[in-house]
Design an enzyme around this catalytic site. Sequence first.
Site, mmCIF file in Angstrom:
data_model
loop_
_atom_site.group_PDB
_atom_site.id
_atom_site.type_symbol
_atom_site.label_atom_id
_atom_site.label_comp_id
_atom_site.label_asym_id
_atom_site.label_seq_id
_atom_site.Cartn_x
_atom_site.Cartn_y
_atom_site.Cartn_z
ATOM 1 N N CYS A 120 -24.086 22.843 1.552
ATOM 2 C CA CYS A 120 -23.713 21.589 2.204
ATOM 3 C C CYS A 120 -23.982 21.598 3.699
ATOM 4 C CB CYS A 120 -22.260 21.251 1.891
ATOM 5 S SG CYS A 120 -22.049 20.792 0.143
ATOM 6 N N SER A 469 -23.392 10.293 9.072
ATOM 7 C CA SER A 469 -23.630 10.939 7.792
ATOM 8 C C SER A 469 -24.971 10.473 7.248
ATOM 9 C CB SER A 469 -22.518 10.557 6.810
ATOM 10 O OG SER A 469 -22.891 10.869 5.487
#
Length: 557
Positions: A120, A469
């Site tokens: 991630c 994001s």
Amino acid sequence: MMRSDVVKKGLERAPHRSLFKAMGYTDAEIARPLIGIVNAQNEIVPGHIHLDQIVEAVKAGVRMHGGTPIEFPVIAVCDGIAMGHVGMHYSLASRELIADSIEIMAMAHGFDALVMVPNCDKVVPGMLMAAGRLNIPTVVMSGGPMLAGSNDRDRMSLSTLFEAVGAVQAGTMSLEELQACEDTACPSCGSCSGMFTANSMNCLTEVLGLGLPGNGTIPAVYAERIRLAKEAGKAVMDLLAANIRPRDILTHAAFINALTVDMALGCSTNSLLHLPAVAYEVGIELDLALANEISARTPNLCKLSPAGPYYIEDLYRAGGVQAVMKELSKKDLLNLDLITVSGRTVGENIAHAENRDPEVIRPIDNPHSETGGIAVLTGNLAPGGCVVKRSAVAPEMLIHSGPARVFDSEEAASEAILGGKIAKGDVIVIRYEGPKGGPGMREMLAPTAAVAGMGLDKDVALITDGRFSGATRGASIGHVSPEAAEGGPIALVRDGDLITIDINAGTIELQVSEEELEQRKQAWQPPQPKIQHGYLARYAKMVSSARFGAVLRERGD
């Protein structure tokens, strides 16, 4: 001589060998190459909860090919869980700790080579930075993407939930519908299913050559991912035998390849934060101006969530990153002669790649657009540049002019958006959220998703010295440099100032005279740091501008 000889060979290393034996290692195991397996597994990150299985497969591959695998841990932050509260200050800053901790473990224990197992957001670039810094044979073996969620009507991902909050607030979704999405949006382990930051960096690791073909797209839950992990164990042993190191692979040409594929895929804007940081570790400076140069010649071939209806599993079925590279090679847009951890060149890796779905991966002669998915804008509001995911911007917002609505924190902006205080045409400015001012350059998925969820993404732009994001869509412009905490022009914007954005032309202008800006500058006072103790206080003192990758300038440059 093996690097690990410093901890195990000779008369004077008898005490060291006794410590290995205290852990159950045999003489035969100690004699073999010692391969560090960097494991980012934990029970708080859905992209990492299964990494113990990946690590076991890597270990099997190492053992099958004559090495002794030795596992050690590293931290990982879930950006989704950290989003929208104090936790997000720590996300980007964790990248440096990840790189530093791997350096410490590798140097202290004399490993001959490494296999790094991330998945991630900051963990992938943190490991890539460590690989470049240490320069010992290394393979990066990621955990793979999550499957897309679905309900009776639609496929979805984590970004659907963030936008659903705005939809409920706007009255276009019920709480019951929100609950149904909540239960089904994230159906498996793995990195969140769109072309968000984690999957962007996993795909680009493959392009850079430090990950095997398939690293970026094979779903986390597929057996093929386990088989690839065993191949990673073999690959690291081959690299060790050939003495091929990360700096042999992470060349300037490799970064140009990565930026080119970045544009074709429409990756997260965070890639323009992380690629320069990785390049910095190997002594290469990536100028943001390169992004527009490469974008101008690189067609956008993919519209993956949040830019379009497809997910990483669709990219996998269509042929993956290698098929995208094969399309780009048809117009000589890639350097095919570069070595990779597979032991083959880029050209050899893509020789048999095939585009199996021309809707998911557009052919090179039928792209979504003739230019790439990310744009860098410059102007008097951002002299050092700022970044937008052009492929996720509605056509009507590529050129926009509107009055500034200024907020000094993400929370204040989110409150105004959800409170219905933002009008069509406004340009939301969120400042003091940069690397120093944040500190930690928080992602702004909550406000951007609220804008989209309330149906304003085709009417409102959002500008910040923070970042977004990869799940963000709309005219969301981040990484404004210099940041407000350094006295950049974004600190001088006032409510009602007209801001003009032209993504096609690569410009962003504050329609205020130089004389007025100079007067405002004279009256400006730097704010008190938001966090004044602990790791983030130290981080804020050392971190560089976003244009340089927000790296720590510990070397004094």
